[in-house]
Design a protein around this motif. Structure first.
Motif, PDB file in Angstrom:
ATOM      1  N   LEU A  38       0.822  -1.199   0.000  1.00 41.89           N
ATOM      2  CA  LEU A  38       0.000   0.000   0.000  1.00 41.89           C
ATOM      3  C   LEU A  38       0.860   1.254   0.000  1.00 41.89           C
ATOM      4  CD1 LEU A  38      -2.585  -1.086   2.752  1.00 41.89           C
ATOM      5  CD2 LEU A  38      -2.937  -1.089   0.281  1.00 41.89           C
ATOM      6  N   SER A  39       2.136   1.102   0.410  1.00 42.24           N
ATOM      7  CA  SER A  39       3.001   2.267   0.616  1.00 42.24           C
ATOM      8  C   SER A  39       4.193   2.271  -0.325  1.00 42.24           C
ATOM      9  CB  SER A  39       3.513   2.295   2.063  1.00 42.24           C
ATOM     10  OG  SER A  39       4.289   1.135   2.321  1.00 42.24           O
ATOM     11  N   VAL A  40       4.703   3.467  -0.559  1.00 47.39           N
ATOM     12  CA  VAL A  40       5.913   3.673  -1.348  1.00 47.39           C
ATOM     13  C   VAL A  40       6.797   4.641  -0.583  1.00 47.39           C
ATOM     14  CG1 VAL A  40       6.877   4.560  -3.502  1.00 47.39           C
ATOM     15  CG2 VAL A  40       4.727   3.296  -3.542  1.00 47.39           C
ATOM     16  N   PRO A  67      -4.127   6.523   6.820  1.00 47.12           N
ATOM     17  CA  PRO A  67      -3.301   6.899   7.973  1.00 47.12           C
ATOM     18  C   PRO A  67      -2.174   5.888   8.179  1.00 47.12           C
ATOM     19  CG  PRO A  67      -5.633   6.986   8.522  1.00 47.12           C
ATOM     20  CD  PRO A  67      -5.538   6.309   7.201  1.00 47.12           C
ATOM     21  N   TYR A  68      -1.000   6.359   8.590  1.00 39.12           N
ATOM     22  CA  TYR A  68       0.126   5.446   8.823  1.00 39.12           C
ATOM     23  C   TYR A  68       1.047   6.008   9.898  1.00 39.12           C
ATOM     24  CZ  TYR A  68       2.880   8.769   6.069  1.00 39.12           C
ATOM     25  OH  TYR A  68       3.505   9.900   5.617  1.00 39.12           O
ATOM     26  N   LYS A  69       1.869   5.104  10.438  1.00 37.68           N
ATOM     27  CA  LYS A  69       2.939   5.470  11.359  1.00 37.68           C
ATOM     28  C   LYS A  69       4.230   4.890  10.800  1.00 37.68           C
ATOM     29  CE  LYS A  69       0.132   5.475  15.593  1.00 37.68           C
ATOM     30  NZ  LYS A  69      -0.044   4.849  16.940  1.00 37.68           N
ATOM     31  N   GLU A  88      -3.243   1.941   8.499  1.00 33.62           N
ATOM     32  CA  GLU A  88      -4.634   1.622   8.800  1.00 33.62           C
ATOM     33  C   GLU A  88      -5.432   1.677   7.503  1.00 33.62           C
ATOM     34  OE1 GLU A  88      -8.394   3.323  11.427  1.00 33.62           O
ATOM     35  OE2 GLU A  88      -6.348   3.924  11.934  1.00 33.62           O
ATOM     36  N   THR A  89      -6.007   0.539   7.108  1.00 30.12           N
ATOM     37  CA  THR A  89      -6.745   0.458   5.850  1.00 30.12           C
ATOM     38  C   THR A  89      -8.153   1.029   6.011  1.00 30.12           C
ATOM     39  OG1 THR A  89      -7.625  -1.747   6.297  1.00 30.12           O
ATOM     40  CG2 THR A  89      -5.461  -1.622   5.254  1.00 30.12           C
ATOM     41  N   LYS A 144      -5.117  -3.143  10.326  1.00 28.82           N
ATOM     42  CA  LYS A 144      -3.757  -2.611  10.409  1.00 28.82           C
ATOM     43  C   LYS A 144      -2.801  -3.510   9.636  1.00 28.82           C
ATOM     44  CE  LYS A 144      -4.141   0.043  14.671  1.00 28.82           C
ATOM     45  NZ  LYS A 144      -3.579   0.302  16.023  1.00 28.82           N
ATOM     46  N   VAL A 145      -2.036  -2.891   8.754  1.00 29.99           N
ATOM     47  CA  VAL A 145      -1.059  -3.607   7.939  1.00 29.99           C
ATOM     48  C   VAL A 145       0.324  -3.043   8.223  1.00 29.99           C
ATOM     49  CG1 VAL A 145      -0.319  -4.126   5.578  1.00 29.99           C
ATOM     50  CG2 VAL A 145      -2.755  -4.002   6.126  1.00 29.99           C
TER      51      VAL A 145
END
Length: 220
Positions: free
Chosen positions: A27-29, A55-57, A88-89, A94-95
């Motif tokens: 989901l992230s880059v 949202p992410y940490k 958070e999807t 949570k992934v």
């Protein structure tokens, strides 16, 4: 102006994505540079993008945020630097995704005179007398894989005879040997070596050059 051995502030970014599997893309880059490399001991700026702005940490032993809210990786002794993103999807799941960057040591810096030079400070550049006037002093980072500018803005010249005895010294502003210093060099027939050292640098890399090389010139 900064005395350097090498801080990375401006680095061109391109995005690099890692997949946990073929069927389930991340989901992230995280953007660092097109070679996926972080240099050891200095802050390497990164950019983060998460699909659909979820949202992410971000976590990692080498991760920190500056006063402007920008993220950096500052690797230490390890060969790889890991960055974890807790996302958070849309369905509140949570992934956790892991991104790995190769870590390289900072490159050597070579001082060049009219594009001539060497890494080893014990070497001597032989140069015709006429080339010494307005000779340009520059810096080359050996095997440096990113982009950035670094320039000499000042240095000191020491003159010695064939026995190594000190003859004279000059403080130079800028990156060229000026006319008045050139005339002093040409007028002193006892000079064997022209030694350039104590360089001052200006850079958008914010590098920390802890020890600068010494350049020796022998006029022909």
């Amino acid at each position: 102006m900064k005395k350097l051995l090498l801080l990375l502030v401006l680095i061109p970014l391109s995005f690099y994505a890692q997949n946990d599997s073929i069927s389930k893309p991340n989901l992230s880059v995280i953007g660092l540079n097109n070679l996926n490399i972080a240099y050891r001991g200095i802050p390497n700026p990164i950019s983060i993008a998460v699909s659909n702005a979820k949202p992410y940490k971000i976590k990692g032993d080498n991760i920190f945020i500056n006063d402007e809210g920008k993220y950096f990786i500052k690797p230490k002794a390890e060969k790889e630097s890991k960055v974890l993103l807790e996302i958070e999807t849309s369905d509140s799941t949570k992934v956790v995704e892991e991104h790995i960057f190769r870590v390289k040591d900072l490159p050597y810096a070579a001082i060049l005179v009219n594009q001539k030079g060497c890494i080893n400070g014990d070497c001597v550049i032989e140069m015709p007398s006429k080339e010494i006037l307005n000779a340009e002093i520059s810096v080359k980072l050996i095997d440096y894989l990113l982009e950035g500018n670094i320039a000499v803005t000042g240095f000191r010249i020491n003159l010695t005879n064939s026995k190594g005895d000190f003859l004279d010294s000059f403080e130079i502003k800028g990156n060229k040997i000026p006319q008045d210093v050139y005339e002093e060099i040409m007028a002193n027939t006892k000079i064997s070596l022209i030694i350039l050292h104590k360089f001052i640098f200006e850079s958008d890399l914010n590098l920390s050059i802890a020890k600068t090389p010494v350049v020796k010139i022998r006029k022909l």
